[in-house]
Design a protein around this motif. Structure first.
Motif, PDB file in Angstrom:
ATOM      1  N   THR A  26       0.837  -1.205   0.000  1.00 27.65           N
ATOM      2  CA  THR A  26       0.000   0.000   0.000  1.00 27.65           C
ATOM      3  C   THR A  26       0.866   1.246   0.000  1.00 27.65           C
ATOM      4  O   THR A  26       0.577   2.218  -0.712  1.00 27.65           O
ATOM      5  CB  THR A  26      -0.930   0.001   1.228  1.00 27.65           C
ATOM      6  OG1 THR A  26      -1.662  -1.220   1.241  1.00 27.65           O
ATOM      7  CG2 THR A  26      -1.894   1.160   1.191  1.00 27.65           C
ATOM      8  N   ASP A  30       0.998   4.082  -3.026  1.00 34.13           N
ATOM      9  CA  ASP A  30       0.766   5.512  -2.817  1.00 34.13           C
ATOM     10  C   ASP A  30       1.957   6.352  -3.255  1.00 34.13           C
ATOM     11  O   ASP A  30       1.795   7.386  -3.894  1.00 34.13           O
ATOM     12  CB  ASP A  30       0.457   5.797  -1.346  1.00 34.13           C
ATOM     13  CG  ASP A  30      -0.881   5.225  -0.910  1.00 34.13           C
ATOM     14  OD1 ASP A  30      -1.728   4.963  -1.800  1.00 34.13           O
ATOM     15  OD2 ASP A  30      -1.079   5.031   0.296  1.00 34.13           O
ATOM     16  N   GLU A  97      -5.068   3.525 -13.182  1.00 32.78           N
ATOM     17  CA  GLU A  97      -5.112   3.009 -11.823  1.00 32.78           C
ATOM     18  C   GLU A  97      -5.953   1.746 -11.768  1.00 32.78           C
ATOM     19  O   GLU A  97      -6.822   1.518 -12.601  1.00 32.78           O
ATOM     20  CB  GLU A  97      -5.646   4.057 -10.838  1.00 32.78           C
ATOM     21  CG  GLU A  97      -7.131   4.248 -10.825  1.00 32.78           C
ATOM     22  CD  GLU A  97      -7.578   5.165  -9.695  1.00 32.78           C
ATOM     23  OE1 GLU A  97      -8.735   4.998  -9.284  1.00 32.78           O
ATOM     24  OE2 GLU A  97      -6.805   6.026  -9.248  1.00 32.78           O
ATOM     25  N   ASN A  99      -8.229  -0.252  -8.924  1.00 35.79           N
ATOM     26  CA  ASN A  99      -8.856  -0.117  -7.618  1.00 35.79           C
ATOM     27  C   ASN A  99      -9.417  -1.477  -7.213  1.00 35.79           C
ATOM     28  O   ASN A  99     -10.435  -1.905  -7.725  1.00 35.79           O
ATOM     29  CB  ASN A  99      -9.959   0.953  -7.665  1.00 35.79           C
ATOM     30  CG  ASN A  99     -10.512   1.272  -6.305  1.00 35.79           C
ATOM     31  OD1 ASN A  99     -10.099   0.674  -5.300  1.00 35.79           O
ATOM     32  ND2 ASN A  99     -11.442   2.191  -6.246  1.00 35.79           N
ATOM     33  N   ALA A 102     -12.981  -1.531  -5.283  1.00 32.61           N
ATOM     34  CA  ALA A 102     -14.219  -1.419  -6.078  1.00 32.61           C
ATOM     35  C   ALA A 102     -14.559  -2.733  -6.775  1.00 32.61           C
ATOM     36  O   ALA A 102     -15.630  -2.860  -7.339  1.00 32.61           O
ATOM     37  CB  ALA A 102     -14.076  -0.300  -7.098  1.00 32.61           C
ATOM     38  N   GLU A 104     -12.885  -4.170  -9.386  1.00 33.78           N
ATOM     39  CA  GLU A 104     -12.669  -4.135 -10.830  1.00 33.78           C
ATOM     40  C   GLU A 104     -11.824  -5.294 -11.288  1.00 33.78           C
ATOM     41  O   GLU A 104     -10.917  -5.713 -10.671  1.00 33.78           O
ATOM     42  CB  GLU A 104     -11.989  -2.831 -11.239  1.00 33.78           C
ATOM     43  CG  GLU A 104     -12.862  -1.642 -11.037  1.00 33.78           C
ATOM     44  CD  GLU A 104     -12.192  -0.337 -11.466  1.00 33.78           C
ATOM     45  OE1 GLU A 104     -12.563   0.698 -10.920  1.00 33.78           O
ATOM     46  OE2 GLU A 104     -11.288  -0.377 -12.303  1.00 33.78           O
TER      47      GLU A 104
END
Length: 104
Positions: A26, A30, A97, A99, A102, A104
């Motif tokens: 993570t 970022d 990106e 995600n 979500a 995807e």
């Protein structure tokens, strides 16, 4: 009838095993816009790039690969070893990106 293109696409769908969702992954996502994946040990950088582009419909800038050695674990007197595995850090082109939250 199975064609060569079908075999290649089947292979690409088997290259990515799972995304690595950890604190380190993570942080890297970022800071450096990279996503970490657990991939097959026999996967190559071009295969990983093609697989990510096929599955997630994004453009990949580069791929870095790390071979992770399995840890030695003990259960009483018996010592065993976890399997070695391969991790791929995928850099996406600007504006792209993935995600995972979500779905995807």
């Amino acid at each position: 009838m199975i064609t060569a293109a079908t075999k290649v696409q089947d292979r690409l769908l088997q290259v990515i095993l799972a995304p690595q969702i950890t604190e380190k992954a993570t942080f890297i996502a970022d800071k450096h816009q990279q996503i970490a994946f657990k991939v097959r040990t026999d996967a190559t950088k071009p295969e990983i790039k093609a697989a990510v582009e096929l599955v997630f419909k994004v453009e990949v800038a580069s791929v870095s690969v790390i071979n992770v050695a399995g840890k030695v674990k003990r259960a009483g007197r018996r010592a065993g070893k976890r399997s070695d595995w391969k991790k791929a850090y995928v850099s996406l082109k600007p504006g792209q990106e993935i995600n995972f939250a979500a779905g995807e």
